[in-house]
Write a protein that holds these residues in place. Structure first.
Motif, mmCIF file in Angstrom:
data_model
loop_
_atom_site.group_PDB
_atom_site.id
_atom_site.type_symbol
_atom_site.label_atom_id
_atom_site.label_comp_id
_atom_site.label_asym_id
_atom_site.label_seq_id
_atom_site.Cartn_x
_atom_site.Cartn_y
_atom_site.Cartn_z
ATOM 1 N N ILE A 17 30.428 46.145 50.027
ATOM 2 C CA ILE A 17 29.864 44.802 50.149
ATOM 3 C C ILE A 17 29.138 44.506 48.851
ATOM 4 N N SER A 18 29.515 43.422 48.200
ATOM 5 C CA SER A 18 28.864 43.080 46.939
ATOM 6 C C SER A 18 28.549 41.589 46.926
ATOM 7 N N ILE A 75 27.133 57.196 50.514
ATOM 8 C CA ILE A 75 26.557 55.874 50.246
ATOM 9 C C ILE A 75 26.267 55.726 48.748
ATOM 10 N N ASP A 76 26.808 54.664 48.166
ATOM 11 C CA ASP A 76 26.503 54.313 46.781
ATOM 12 C C ASP A 76 25.827 52.948 46.773
ATOM 13 N N VAL A 77 24.874 52.792 45.889
ATOM 14 C CA VAL A 77 24.227 51.498 45.700
ATOM 15 C C VAL A 77 24.468 51.091 44.254
ATOM 16 N N ALA A 92 33.284 52.485 43.518
ATOM 17 C CA ALA A 92 34.014 51.240 43.738
ATOM 18 C C ALA A 92 33.528 50.155 42.791
ATOM 19 N N SER A 93 34.436 49.272 42.430
ATOM 20 C CA SER A 93 34.068 48.075 41.694
ATOM 21 C C SER A 93 33.491 47.064 42.688
ATOM 22 N N ASP A 94 33.090 45.913 42.193
ATOM 23 C CA ASP A 94 32.590 44.863 43.095
ATOM 24 C C ASP A 94 33.657 44.467 44.103
ATOM 25 N N LEU A 130 24.487 42.841 43.383
ATOM 26 C CA LEU A 130 24.017 43.940 44.228
ATOM 27 C C LEU A 130 25.184 44.383 45.095
ATOM 28 N N GLY A 131 25.320 45.663 45.250
ATOM 29 C CA GLY A 131 26.437 46.159 46.066
ATOM 30 C C GLY A 131 26.092 47.446 46.785
#
Lengths: 1195, 207
Positions: A306-307, A502-504, A280-282, A516-517
């Motif tokens: 969430i970003s 989950i991606d960070v 995902a983008s921001d 941060l996202g």
């Protein structure tokens, strides 16, 4: 091309010939006769010992040869006759001759070909007998690549090598010409894999003995043909065991040479093939950092992103209902701006927005994937932007380039390309921030634009992806005068995949800000929860008892209830049939429950019972009459059977008056059992509700406890009640009174939730009745929901397994007191709707269209569209438009929302009929508000759905024996949109063939009509009376009604012939609208009500699209009517279409000559498009996995 | 529903964790292998066959859920019915006898076939060395540390040229029914799928 491929074929044959010393002298496989009745595991133990290498073990059944012959014939037929395939005649001949010579083996797949495992899994261990054969090939060592010229290239198996390595070893040129490879593994399983850099996927390695079918893209072989072909190849012996119809095997030296090529190629690939990494983008959509890409997640994906990059914190939920459509909503917190002291104190500003993205075109070898998207198009538009973006992949690299408008193009370093059409595109109008909610179409693609784009690299370290982009926004035109300092137009970041869900992400954006996202994501269509908290099913025993259950049928009923949640009303055993009458619990996953009930019944029923019958009812309404063939059910558990020999286990038909099955029987009769009706049930459970994004606080919530009581007076009459006690909340913050211009039917939400802690949200008496023939009725009264009480009734017509259902509900309700006790307020209203339910059959999309009167007395319609996945989860949206203006409605303009439904069955470790409904509605207003009725008939009758027995959790399929792999796939018939292009080009040709005399006649008629323009308009001026206005209104709405009717006919409502005509009409309508818009743009004629005269022309400007010559209404009405009038001899339809002309004249929207020209245009295009379809003669075959349909048309 | 799910989650997370394998009534005529997988309930497998093989007998263990595990000298040499199976395993260079590995690591090669993915011919270069005392990794709750101290422990390291190496395996040898046998082991079929295998019931070493 053909020359090239022929050369290739010759080269391959030559190479093989050089390598070969002789024709393959394959070793003889082990093919000992079977002993009737022995298991495959016995055969293996007897002849090979338990640990034989069974990589290429064939279980063959003679009965399976017939379906395989049909599969072979379908492949040969496609290769011979499919006009889209570009193989030369000689290539086709080579391939078809080779395929035709392959034997029909009758091979049936095995789950795990391990003798010792099979002994513990009898349902996978075939019982051998007449017409069955087992062939064990010695462990193969080679992989066979089949080319379209039937030149088979044998390559030694190399561990770690993938399909493209083998292709490369056979011919380097071939490897670069292929987009997809189909692999038939030696165990008979097949799969397709994208293998070109642009579509590469994670791949199963071809095992020794595998076949690879990899047609060059230039051959344009339909995927269905390749799929059929590879499933047929999977029935064959490993290529190296062919003793005829096979070219060559290699000498040892040649084998080593070609093997070294495969090894080199496999080593050259740094990482195994991987799919495109989607993240995902921001902003939550699939993209880079600040910018979107054209990529799409698979259908069913749900994402929470969430970003945070100062001053914005964005929380976005994105949903992917279709492969090509992404939609979602977002809350943005602006940390350096206040919501507004007058309403929200010191809360920081929150903004709501809705996004969508459409894939316009899929990626190919040469063309990028293309997508069009809108951000924040439905909110107040603070961050509104539009974009067109293209993405092209090369292995682990994925590059995107896009053009952005609005927030996405705020850098504005590019002149708007649309300004060439109209200068107004240069300026972006200010959005209406008062009401919002309505798509601000006037701003779309307006204003300066900017390029954006970037690249992402999926690093060899699998969890890590790096992203670099150039931002289309310079943050110097931020909403609310919130410009941000910017050091660089480039943003650089990384995404770390912590787990599959989950991606960070971390990034440096604008050259000076840290982003941060976190993304939580997953496919709701993949949800499945093992039922570890349910009691273990009875142990399966193949042999049934000879006697009736010793503990009595009452114990059986109790067990069925424990395993399924059903209320068993009666069990009777008569002759060879055991019948269970049960009340189901509206659970969606019916099949799972039926399987459990059959398991219990099989445990208890005597051997004499050969047929189980389940009479299922829902709230006393007979739903399903389900017959179970016990022998087939048992067979499924004790041995695999060749698909050609299997019989259906279940026969489902409409319920047959279940009440009749309840008979008063002597208590001592052991063949009958009758249960008592449940008197009442009481459940205690926690309660929770919340609202997000309000001015008083981002989250307002309450938690409490509630008691749910149900008293049954009969199966079909019951009283339901709920008492709720609010224990914890933060409603001390809840101050917003939600002022409204309408009767306050929903905006007293604060009063309802804060006035009393103890409430009675529901106390309703309901009676339902089956009127027969698919007609159902319900009547109800009481406290119907937390805000309304009253009485109502509903009628529903739902044909058994039909795609359409229709219902009407009418309610007289009064607003309840804020305490939610038994008192009422003064406001009362009659409300109700007529509802059409349509299971479109297209992409599992269901549509509900309701029209009627809403709680505020407003009249309008609600359209609800949802995609329902195989496991019962759904993603949907609704919108309601009533005769309340946007100003009256207030913020949001009209009622709308997005929702996700998830059956508890797919997420809980225990069966439950409940459904979790997650609803997001940007605002609760009074316009378009509906009564929240319980127990709607469409829900109670869901067993009449054609998919009722097909809903099931998305369990991993596992490796099963005797899978049916002989089905025949066909390419889906081209849809309306796909044929529009060909129809259009034909139409252009037809129009050019129209003789000049016809044009002259048409022009003359229009000119003649123009002489009457002013007198007719004078007539219209004189007839602006209520009666004539109504006539005008009918005429104006007629094209819409005709369009909807045509769409319904296209869906198959009235059969195939009407559907075909409707398709013609819809195509004609589409082209007529296009022609009408172009004519308007060119002519720009003023409308009568503008009082500029009938000869005022001002074409070739943006406003000309709204001008009067020609009439869209009239041309569309005639275009839709003409094909039906001509094909079905219905000339009166022209009269109906003519009514629309009358309406347009009466309302002074058009001159008479406008309507005459429009009618001529619609008629002409309708006729020409109709003529195209009439030319379609001869037989057309439609092949599906279940049937082959032949359609003849004669002229 | 909510109460039963909450209760089950609580028991799973904080409860003593009823281990059915500990309370199960065993048939003394059978031999059992207790297999546990992190995050899942342990299972008891029963010995179905002992197949003679030149490199040592192969024991074939069955679970109630249609799973088969084959072990040879305590090493997993085949599985069927698991989410990830080693369909066939052979040692191109056979492993040495446990008693032969004393001070220096012994090396050998394992070739296996993995499903799903049809990964045939995967080669692991293994080295085996004795270690003093139990491993640092978490041992099964059913192996008391005082008992583990009495075992002879070996660690088998894996290397591969083109594969991500598997985590090290651990083997504990002790006298079992009179023979020196692998009574406990920790072995991984993949990076994510690691199993603890224990001869069951626990036989305490004679003191």
């Amino acid at each position: 091309l053909n020359f090239h491929r022929t050369q290739l074929a010759h080269a391959l044959v030559l190479i093989c010939a050089v390598w070969a010393s002789s024709v393959a002298s394959a070793e003889t496989p082990l093919q000992a006769p079977v002993i009737a009745g022995e298991r495959l595991s016995d055969w293996l133990n007897r002849l090979t010992g338990p640990r034989a290498d069974t990589t290429a073990l064939h279980w063959r059944a003679e009965a399976q040869r017939a379906p395989q012959a049909r599969l072979q014939a379908a492949v040969l037929d496609s290769l011979k006759t499919d006009p889209s395939i570009t193989l030369s005649q000689s290539e086709r001949d080579h391939l078809t001759n080779w395929l035709r010579a392959l034997p029909l083996t009758g091979r049936v797949t095995l789950g795990v070909a391990d003798a010792q495992w099979l002994q513990g899994a009898p349902d996978a261990d075939p019982v051998l007998g007449d017409g069955q054969q087992v062939v064990l090939f010695k462990r193969p060592s080679q992989v066979a690549v089949v080319t379209p010229t039937a030149a088979v290239c044998l390559v030694p198996h190399v561990p770690g090598a993938v399909a493209q390595n083998y292709l490369h070893a056979c011919d380097p040129t071939l490897a670069s010409e292929v987009d997809a490879a189909w692999i038939a593994q030696p165990d008979g399983r097949t799969r397709r894999f994208g293998i070109a850099p642009w579509n590469q996927e994670a791949q199963d390695e071809p095992a020794p003995g595998a076949w690879i079918w990899a047609p060059p893209r230039a051959a344009q072989l339909p995927e269905s043909v390749s799929d059929n072909l590879v499933r047929f190849l999977a029935t064959q012996a490993p290529a190296e065991y062919f003793t005829s119809n096979m070219p060559v095997a290699h000498t040892g030296q040649a084998r080593e040479a070609i093997k070294s090529v495969v090894i080199q190629e496999a080593q050259r690939m740094n990482t195994p093939p991987r799919p495109a990494h989607l993240s995902a983008s921001d902003w939550g959509e699939i993209g880079l950092l600040q910018t979107p890409t054209a990529r799409m997640a698979p259908a069913g994906d749900v994402r929470l992103k969430i970003s945070r990059v100062a001053p914005y914190t964005r929380g976005t939920v994105m949903l992917q209902p279709l492969d090509w459509f992404e939609v979602g909503f977002r809350y943005t917190d602006i940390s350096n701006r206040l919501y507004g002291p007058s309403i929200a104190g010191d809360q920081t500003n929150k903004d709501k927005s809705i996004d969508l993205k459409l894939r316009l075109r899929e990626e190919t070898q040469f063309w990028p994937q293309l997508a069009l998207g809108l951000r924040d198009f439905g909110g107040t538009g603070l961050f509104s932007g539009e974009y067109l973006v293209a993405s092209k992949r090369w292995g682990n690299w994925d590059a995107s380039l896009g053009l952005g408008w609005g927030y996405l193009g705020a850098r504005g370093n590019l002149k708007n390309p649309f300004s060439r059409l109209d200068a107004t595109f240069n300026t972006r109008p200010v959005n209406d921030v008062v009401t919002g909610g309505t798509p601000a179409t006037q701003t779309w693609f307006h204003g300066p634009a900017a390029f954006f784009g970037g690249v992402q690299w999926h690093t060899p370290y699998d969890p890590l992806t790096l992203k670099l982009e150039i931002d289309g926004n310079d943050y110097q035109h931020e909403p609310q005068a919130n410009n941000q300092p910017t050091k660089s137009p480039f943003n650089l970041g990384l995404v770390y995949t912590y787990s599959p869900y989950i991606d960070v992400s971390v990034a440096l954006e604008r050259g000076n800000s840290l982003m941060l996202g976190v993304t939580l994501h997953g496919g709701i269509n993949q949800f499945d929860a093992p039922k570890v908290l349910d009691p273990e099913l009875p142990r399966f025993l193949a042999n049934a008892s000879a006697t009736l259950p010793p503990a009595g049928w009452g114990n059986t009923a109790k067990n069925i209830q424990a395993y399924t949640g059903w209320q068993v009303r009666a069990i009777t055993h008569h002759g060879a049939t055991t019948t269970v009458l049960a009340e189901t619990d509206a659970a969606l996953h019916l099949h799972e429950r039926v399987e459990r009930a059959v398991a219990v019944l099989h445990q208890d029923a005597p051997a004499s019972s050969r047929r189980f019958v389940f009479e299922l009812q829902e709230r006393g309404l007979p739903m399903s009459h389900l017959e179970v063939d016990r022998a087939e059910w048992v067979a499924k558990h004790v041995r695999p059977e060749a698909p050609a020999l299997r019989l259906p286990i279940y026969q489902n038909s409409p319920g047959r008056g279940a009440g009749q099955a309840v008979q008063v029987v002597p208590e001592a009769d052991p063949t009958h059992w009758q249960g008592k009706r449940t008197g009442y049930t009481l459940d205690l459970e926690p309660s929770y509700s919340q609202s997000l994004g309000g001015p008083d606080g981002f989250l307002l919530f309450q938690m409490g406890a509630q008691a749910k009581l149900e008293q049954r007076f009969s199966d079909s009459t019951w009283l339901s009640g709920t008492v709720d006690y609010r224990l914890v909340d933060n409603y001390d913050k809840f101050k917003f009174k939600a002022p409204s211009n309408l009767p306050r039917v929903r905006t007293y939400a604060r009063e309802y939730v804060t006035t009393s802690r103890l409430t009675v949200p529901l106390l309703q008496l309901t009676h339902v009745s089956d009127l027969g023939g698919g007609h159902y009725l319900s009547a109800y009264g009481g406290l119907l929901e937390s805000m309304y009480g009253g009485i109502g009734a509903e009628w529903l017509y739902r044909p058994w397994q039909g795609r359409l259902a229709f219902g009407v509900d009418a309610n007289f309700v009064r607003q309840r007191d804020f305490k939610q006790d038994f008192a009422f307020r003064d406001y009362r209203v009659n409300t109700g709707h007529a509802s059409l339910y349509w299971d479109t059959g297209w992409n599992d999309v269901q549509v509900k269209l309701s029209a009627g009167r809403y709680l505020a007395g407003d009249i309008g319609a609600t359209l609800d569209v949802k995609r329902v996945f195989q496991n019962g989860t759904a993603i949907g949206a609704w919108a309601t438009k009533t005769n309340v203006s946007a100003e009256q409605f207030g913020e949001g303009s009209f009622d709308k929302g997005i929702y996700v439904n998830i059956p508890f069955d797919v997420m809980m470790p225990k069966l439950s009929p409940s459904m979790a409904n997650f609803i997001w509605s940007p605002l609760t207003r009074d316009g378009g508000a509906r009564l929240n009725r319980r127990f709607s008939l469409i829900d109670l009758t869901q067993q009449r759905d054609r998919r009722a027995l097909k809903w099931r959790a998305a369990k991993p399929a596992g490796l099963q024996s005797a899978q049916d792999d002989s089905y025949i796939l066909s390419e889906p018939a081209p849809g309306l949109l796909q044929t529009l292009g060909t129809t259009g080009s034909s139409l252009v040709s037809q129009v050019s063939d129209i003789p000049a005399s016809s044009w002259a006649w048409a022009g003359g008629v229009v000119l003649a009509a123009s002489l009457l323009d002013k007198p007719v308009d004078n007539w219209a001026k004189r007839h602006q009376t209520p009666i004539w206005n109504r006539v005008g209104s009918v005429g104006n709405n007629l094209p819409v009604v005709m369009g909807l009717g045509t769409a319904l006919l296209y869906a198959g409502l009235a059969g195939t012939e009407a559907a075909n005509t409707a398709e013609t009409a819809l195509k004609a309508g589409a082209y007529t609208m296009g022609a009408s818009f172009l004519t308007r743009y060119a002519v720009g004629r003023a409308r009568p009500y503008q009082e500029l005269g009938s000869s005022h022309l001002e074409g070739f400007n943006n406003g000309a699209f709204q001008s009067g010559f020609t009439s869209n209404h009239v041309s569309l009405a005639f275009a839709l009517a003409t094909p039906f009038a001509q094909k079905h001899d219905m000339p009166w339809l022209y009269g109906v279409a003519g009514l629309s002309a009358l309406g347009r004249i009466q309302t002074r929207d058009h001159w008479l000559s406008d309507t005459v020209a429009s009618a001529a245009m619609g008629y002409a295009i309708g006729t020409l498009v109709g003529n195209q379809d009439n030319s379609d003669k001869g037989v057309r075959y439609v092949v599906t996995p279940q049937s082959i349909e032949a359609n003849w048309s004669f002229k | 529903l909510l109460s039963s799910v909450t209760s089950a989650l609580y028991k799973e997370r904080f409860g003593s964790g009823t281990d059915a394998t500990v309370t199960a009534t065993l048939n003394p005529a059978f031999r059992y292998l207790r297999v546990s997988l992190s995050g899942y309930q342990p299972a008891l497998l029963v010995l179905g066959y002992v197949d003679a093989d030149p490199q040592g007998d192969i024991e074939v263990w069955y679970s109630a859920a249609k799973e088969v595990v084959r072990t040879q000298q305590g090493r997993i040499v085949g599985t069927a019915g698991l989410a990830l199976d080693w369909r066939r395993v052979h040692f191109s260079v056979p492993p040495p006898a446990w008693s032969a590995v004393t001070r220096w690591p012994a090396s050998y090669t394992r070739v296996r076939e993995e499903i799903p993915g049809y990964r045939f011919g995967l080669t692991d270069n293994l080295s085996l060395e004795p270690v003093a005392g139990p491993p640092t990794l978490a041992l099964s709750r059913t192996l008391p540390s005082d008992v583990a101290q009495t075992y002879a422990w070996y660690r088998e390291n894996s290397e591969s040229q083109n594969l991500q190496a598997l985590p090290p395996s651990w083997f504990a040898l002790a006298s079992y029914r009179g023979n020196l046998t692998v009574v406990y082991s920790f072995q991984c079929l993949s990076q994510q799928l690691c199993l603890s295998l224990q001869r069951w019931p626990l036989e305490k070493a004679p003191t």
